[in-house]
Enzyme design. Structure first.
Site, PDB file in Angstrom:
ATOM      1  N   SER A 406       0.816  -1.217   0.000  1.00  0.00           N
ATOM      2  CA  SER A 406       0.000   0.000   0.000  1.00  0.00           C
ATOM      3  C   SER A 406       0.846   1.262   0.000  1.00  0.00           C
ATOM      4  CB  SER A 406      -0.947   0.054   1.196  1.00  0.00           C
ATOM      5  OG  SER A 406      -0.815  -0.995   2.054  1.00  0.00           O
ATOM      6  N   HIS A 427      -2.798  -2.887  -5.996  1.00  0.00           N
ATOM      7  CA  HIS A 427      -3.157  -2.546  -4.622  1.00  0.00           C
ATOM      8  C   HIS A 427      -4.653  -2.748  -4.414  1.00  0.00           C
ATOM      9  CE1 HIS A 427      -3.635   0.690  -1.311  1.00  0.00           C
ATOM     10  NE2 HIS A 427      -3.458  -0.508  -0.787  1.00  0.00           N
ATOM     11  N   GLU A 439      -5.985  -0.271  -7.321  1.00  0.00           N
ATOM     12  CA  GLU A 439      -5.000   0.651  -7.889  1.00  0.00           C
ATOM     13  C   GLU A 439      -3.979  -0.181  -8.667  1.00  0.00           C
ATOM     14  OE1 GLU A 439      -4.180   4.618  -5.292  1.00  0.00           O
ATOM     15  OE2 GLU A 439      -3.849   2.754  -4.203  1.00  0.00           O
ATOM     16  N   ASN A 477      -3.863   6.269  -0.614  1.00  0.00           N
ATOM     17  CA  ASN A 477      -3.302   6.369   0.728  1.00  0.00           C
ATOM     18  C   ASN A 477      -2.478   7.637   0.915  1.00  0.00           C
ATOM     19  OD1 ASN A 477      -4.560   4.167   1.737  1.00  0.00           O
ATOM     20  ND2 ASN A 477      -2.822   2.776   1.518  1.00  0.00           N
TER      21      ASN A 477
END
Ligand code: CAA
Length: 697
Positions: A406, A427, A439, A477
């Protein structure tokens, strides 16, 4: 006549075939063509009935959404439907594929409706921030009653043909070719001298307690207003003559058309479809994949394996020991049991997946035949490097090597292999078999067909895939870290986590950031903060260490029973953990800060300003190719309210100059954190919006 409608005469029946691929949206040319087709049939001596049928995938997918927000061009849909219904000829709708929105409304304007059993109908306008605007709220309840009609409209769900038949929406179910079915049905109606049957002339349904229905629908819709307005339109169908009811419906429809919610939801509709269409991957073929390797069988690895298995892929899952392998298998079995219970797979499929399609192994050599391997091991660069060295050793040439990291640097991981072009980030979001976002992290050396395969895998798994470049946290993130820091600063300055959660949930987030942190596990943020401190915090950055103390005391959120909230009474109860405020107060005192009050408006403004500013940096640096990529990331992975379109669509609607002014104002207190994004400044200076960048591609 428009080339969108073909006219054919079969004895005393005229057939109007709609030809507007891909889904027969009711564009102006289609509306005009239907109008002209009705004129022609009525003028065609000997024609006694008309069949309307769609060519290709659908009857009609509804109004042409690309025309929304533009000036109306005649004929408008309600007038066309009234014109069809008023025809002296018998008009039959023969439905297949979907009949949605305006498409179902056309069918309701016909005198009889026949459908193939696989057909689906619905009034999904609420998902576009609207209500049905072409008589749907007036005609449907006359067939189904208020309760069932409101259920269909306020949920926007697709109703299968058999249920629609039971509800009285469809008269006849008939397998076979829709055009032939329609023709035979029309002929039969003529043979039986069936009457012209206009839904608008039917009695209105019995009333209900309208205010109670309005309030209940509003409360269920989490801030979205259009479902509740369906109630008021249906109320008009009961209380007013048909023509007046139609006017009331039209007024509500136009009022909603002017709202930001409508604009946000239509942006979401098109962005959801555009996000996987990257100009840079046009014409690039994906590599074939059928056999997926997954390394690590924790919650994430088991979720990824489950998603792959549910989409029919073969999975080999690697764990470090037979015991860990058994635990992974149990996690996957529990996930599959949920899918079986919800009817997503049959008992036979369930047994086959667990018996044959999944293998759990403990040695890397079993991955030699895998087409694509995804590692989901502990989030530590040294551990990842060992895994990728092993993969490099055993995997066949051309196999794709993916990391589910991540935060970590995909380029650094790729550099440890002899085949960096085959490496990318995939991800997933936990639980990976449920969450829609993926992702696809494209490294500096990732080959284009490897990136294309990432998207192909996402599509196969039913995900919304977003391309992200390499940086700390990628798109989602990285932005999350920033708005979370903004929240922590507000806490230092006087807000409580509970005020912040409440303000953001009222804004429309599924959960506030502190409830989310508890769900994800506080240890994740703790590890990131520790890593960043080790790398060296900028001396200008404000530090909020109170959350670390929670973790040091063993409170990691829901999984340990306590975090920001105390979960003894269940996750829904939202009882604040009494240990939290004293920790915060101690931290404020240690930093010599005097707390002040924050209202929910200020909380939302600061939080959103931080989110948009970081998102603008992410787009400006090319980490996200387009603003819509950020919008879809936040919508599908972070609980951002769909009816606001995404943070950058929201920013456009609020006004970028006002947002930049806010950011500059906050920068006076903390210039380091609130450094305005160059892209935001540029857009304001040139009078452009984020959506302009989407249109530029
Ligand atoms: N208008 C314009 N374009 C539409 C459309 C519509 N109503 N429905 C679908 N499309 C386009 C999509 O944008 C997509 O275009 P691209 O290929 O260029 O991306 C293409 O048609 C195919 O659509 P999907 O990729 O979504 O295909 P699918 O098979 O997965 O789904 C569908 C098909 C179920 C019809 C889905 O597209 C859908 O739900 N469409 C919207 C239906 C809808 O909301 N209708 C109500 C319209 S509002 C209305 O009718 C108001 C009124 O009362 C007057």
């Amino acid at each position: 006549m428009s080339d969108k409608i073909a006219y054919a005469r079969h004895g005393d029946v005229a057939v109007l075939t709609v030809k507007n691929p891909p889904v027969n949206a009711l564009s102006q040319a289609v509306r005009q063509g239907l109008w002209d087709g009705m004129d022609r049939a009525e003028a065609d001596a000997g024609v006694r009935a008309v069949v309307i049928v769609g060519e290709g995938r659908a009857f009609f997918a509804g109004a042409d959404i690309t025309e929304f927000g533009k000036p109306l061009v005649e004929p408008n849909l309600p007038a066309l439907i009234n014109r069809i219904e008023a025809s002296p000829l018998i008009v039959v709708a023969s439905m297949h594929g979907v009949s949605l929105g305006g498409g179902l409304e056309v069918a309701l304007g016909c005198h009889y409706r026949i459908a193939v059993p696989s057909a689906r109908v619905g009034l999904p306008e609420v998902h576009l921030g609207l209500i049905p605007g072409a008589g749907g709220t007036q005609r449907l309840p006359r067939l189904t009653g208020v309760e069932a009609g409101l259920d269909v409209m306020t949920t926007g769900r697709h109703v299968g043909a058999s249920e629609a038949h039971d509800l009285g929406i469809i008269d006849v179910l008939q397998d076979g070719d829709p055009a032939e079915n329609g023709l035979a049905y029309a002929q039969k109606l003529l043979d039986e001298s069936a009457p012209r049957r206009a839904v608008s002339e039917m009695d209105p349904p019995a009333p209900v307690d309208w205010d109670a229905a309005f309030e209940a629908t509003l409360a269920r819709s989490k801030g979205q207003i259009s479902p509740a307005w369906c109630v008021r339109a249906v109320q008009a169908s009961v209380e007013k003559p048909f023509a007046e009811g139609l006017k009331a419906e039209r007024q509500i429809f136009f009022d909603l058309m002017q709202t930001d919610q409508r604009e946000g939801m239509i942006h979401a509709f098109f962005s959801e479809r555009a996000v996987g269409n990257l100009p840079e991957l046009k014409g690039v073929a994906a590599r074939e994949f059928d056999h997926i390797g997954v390394i690590g069988g924790g919650t994430m690895g088991a979720g990824i394996a489950t998603a792959a298995l549910l989409s029919g892929l073969r999975v080999t899952l690697l764990e470090m020991s037979a015991e860990a392998g058994e635990a992974a298998r149990s996690r996957i079995a529990a996930n599959l049991a949920g899918s079986l219970k919800r009817g997503k797979i049959s008992p036979a499929q369930h047994d086959q997946i667990l018996g044959e399609t999944l293998s759990v192994v403990t040695g890397y050599d079993a991955l030699a035949g895998a087409d694509l391997v995804i590692e989901a091991v502990f989030e530590d660069m040294d551990v990842k490097k060992v895994v990728f060295a092993e993969l490099d050793r055993v995997c066949k040439p051309g196999a794709i090597l993916a990391s589910n990291t991540s935060y970590l640097d995909i380029d650094a991981i790729a550099a440890t292999t002899s085949r960096p072009g085959d490496v990318l980030g995939l991800h997933f979001f936990s639980p990976a078999h449920v969450m829609k976002l993926l992702e696809v992290v494209v490294g500096a050396l990732t080959a284009p067909d490897v990136a294309a395969t990432g998207f192909a895998l996402g599509k196969r798994l039913g995900k919304v895939s977003v391309r992200a470049g390499v940086c700390d946290g990628f798109i989602g993130n990285r932005i999350l870290s920033t708005y979370r820091i903004a929240a922590d600063h507000m806490i230092l300055d006087g807000a409580s986590p509970y005020e912040i959660d409440a303000a953001l949930e009222a804004f429309g987030f599924a959960m506030g950031p502190f409830a989310v942190a508890d769900l994800a596990g506080l240890d994740i943020g703790y590890a990131v903060r520790k890593r960043k401190r080790m790398e060296g915090l900028d001396p200008r950055a404000r530090d909020a260490a109170y959350a670390d103390k929670l973790c040091e005391d063993g409170h990691f959120g829901q999984k340990t029973g306590k975090g920001y909230y105390d979960y003894a009474a269940g996750s829904k109860a939202r009882v604040p953990n009494p240990d939290v405020m004293p920790l915060i107060e101690a931290e404020r005192a240690a930093q010599g800060l005097k707390p002040r009050a924050f209202g929910s408006e200020e909380i939302v403004r600061r939080y959103m300003a931080a989110m948009v500013n970081e998102a603008a940096k992410v787009v400006g640096e090319g980490i996200a190719r387009r603003p819509l990529d950020v919008d879809m990331t936040l919508l599908f992975g972070y609980g951002f309210p769909r009816y606001r379109g995404g943070p950058l669509k929201w920013a456009d609607m609020v006004g970028l100059d006002a947002l930049l002014a806010d950011i500059k104002g906050y920068a006076e207190e903390d210039p380091y954190f609130w450094e305005p994004a160059p892209l935001l400044k540029d857009l304001v200076a040139t009078g452009r919006t984020f959506d302009d960048l989407n249109k530029e591609g």
